[in-house]
Structures are given as structure tokens and as C-alpha cells.
Design a protein around this motif. Sequence first.
Motif: not given
Length: 409
Positions: A97-100, A126-130, A133-138, A140-144
Motif C-alpha cells: 500500500p502506498g508504493l507506486g 534505515g537506507k530507504v529514509a536517506h 524523496g523518501f524520508g523517515p516517515k515514508t 515507516e509507512n512502507i514497513l507498515k
Amino acid sequence: MDKKQVAAVLEEIAALLELQGENPFKSRAYLTAARAIEGAEQEPLDLVEAGALRNLKGIGEALAEKIAELVRTGRMRYHEEQKAKFPPGLLGLLRIPGLGPKKVKAVYERLGVGTVADLEAACRAGKVAHLEGFGPKTQENILKGIERLQTHAGRFLLSEALPAALDLRAALASHPAVRQVELAGSLRRRRETVKDIDLIASASDPAALMRAFTAHPLVAEVLAQGPTKASVRLKTGIQADLRVVADAEFPFALHHFTGSAEHNVALRNRAGARGLKMNEYGLFEGDTPLPCRDEAAIFERLGLAYIPPELREDLGEIEAAERGAIPVLVEEGDLTGTFHCHTSWSDGLSSLEEMAAAARQMGYAYLGIADHSEAARYAGGLSRRQVAEQHAAIDRLNAGFRGFRLLKG
């Protein structure tokens, strides 16, 4: 191949093209074609044989040839060429969900992520957050989203499972050996998602019914087959199970395999409190079976009003049935209209006139039109001038209606 299968391949091609960074109009052409196929009145093979594919919105000569190849052979060379450009598991990321496609393309190209497991590991490191266009919130949402995906793995939407289930039931009901047949399980309870399709039947010749079930055109693989039970996997990937029982056992087997497990336990406890024993084979007083012609008779034996399958979750339905207070459920015939419909003014397939005619034929009193606005130019969104023109067209149509109205959205 049916409409859904053809549309699914076209949608997958659109996603693959977007992953490659192709011109957005190219991938959008495949999405438009997918919607056109799904919305067509005829089946794909009929359209191909009649040479009518190009009559559908957005399908030109080249795309019509590709679709014809797919329908006739079950494969499309262009589709396979696009799939070969990426790891087999990459498309699975689009189910999160949320990943296009744009974000999937980014994690694939920058982090080498090719599967859901790869992406989860990259997020936890923690690689995706860096990534830009992503960031920590994105992250976290990907993991959820991955957690939700894993929770519902192997489940199918009711809307996906029900058509196949109804086809199977209809085929079994027309078999000369069948006496009774009905859907069971979470599908009969109309749960939003289901794991498989359950069917219960009684028959004069169980073996003949089993052969007909396992030979159905929807079946891709026979998983198990015995004298009274068979399991198959359909071409859509969902498993279907058929159980054949004696006529006298049918109401009890239908109730038991409809579930839910919690409802069944509560009902067995109620039977036990009355000195009775209940299971999938019958209702017993000692060793004496208490015949019941149908499910309603089972509930009546236990001092209850009939409980519709949709309510059988042990969430107060037994207490309500004891009081005679089972609510009246909403049926399709209760619906008087629907909102948020698109037309050919933006990315829909049918005109205002066609939508209104279909709604009136269904007995609706209203239909809400809500085409895309100019904020969604990618989907043919209407400019302010076009919105005004559409509203004027709706007014003209409404002037000729009696007992029906198009609503402007």
C-alpha cells in the motif's frame, strides 16, 4: 482468457513501462486499454473474433494485435519482454500500500531492491529514509504496508472470488447427480477478503459430481480428490474445495462450514446447555438425530430466529436471535443510486447518456457524476469551461427524465 485476466496483463505492462521511465502516455495507453476491456459488454475472444477490439476507446491497431495474441495464445511476447528486464519479485513491491511505480523504480535503481524481503531489510537498516524523496516517515509507512501485505497474504478480495464461486456453484447445480449445492465459508458470510472457496453439496452420485468439479474449465490444478471431497486451484490462484454429504446432513454441514468458528462454538454451547449435541453431521439428543430440513430449522430447534450468514461472527447475533431482534440486512434491491461515477468526459468509458440509461435500467433514482477536474490532467481532467459544459449537458438530460436525476459532482 477472460476480461479480468487480459486487463491484469495490460495493467502489469503499464507498471513495467513506468518502472523503465517510459513516456507516461505510453503506460497510460495500456491502462486505458485495460479499462476498456473490463468495461466491454463482450468477452475478449468474441471481440477478437469479430475484429471489434479497435472499436474500444484507446485501442489502436498495434495494441489490438498484442491483445489478440494474448487472447488466442494466453501469452504476449511484448509482455514477456518487459518482464524480463526486471527481477521476478520486483512487481510484488507494487502490492505494498502506498508504493507506486516511481518509488519502486527508485529503490530498485539506488538500493538494488528486487523483492519485498529486500525492501523490508533496507527499511530496517534505515537506507530507504536517506533516499531523496523518501524520508523517515515514508520508510515507516512502507514497513507498515509490508506488515499489512504479509497479514493478508494468500487472501482474495470478495469481488475477485465471488464470480468464480458463482460459476462453480451454477455448474454443479446443473449436474444431474446434484440434489443440493451451496457456497459456504467466509465467502458466504461476505467477508471483505477470503482465503478460499468452499462448496457443500449432496448428490445421488458423489463420484460423478467430483469428476465434474475437477474438470471445470476454471480449474488449473487438482490438489486432492477423494470420494466425498476434492480440492482444486483455479486459474486465478484461489483454492476451491467441494464436500459432498448425505441429504440429511446437508443443513448441518452447510451451517458448520459457513462458520465463523466463533459462531459455531457459541451455538454448540447453546445446544449443550439444552442437553443436545451439535456438529457438522447433525443435531443429536443422546444418540438420536433430530432431523432439520434446512438451517432455519436448526436455529428453530435451538430457540432462535434465523441468523443470516453475514451476521455469524459471535458478535451478539445469537442473543439478538433469541430476542427476535435480528436486523434487516441491506439488499441490492434497497439501493436507489450511486455516486462518484466517471464518464467519457474524462477517463470513463461511457457517455452521460449511456450512464444514465444503464442506471435507469437498474431501477436507480439518481446517479452522481464526478469526473476528474483539471487537477488530474493525466486522466483527462475537465477544465473549468468543460465542467460548465458538462453541467449544461446534465441539465438538458435531467429536463427529459421523470423519477430519475443525474447529480453534478
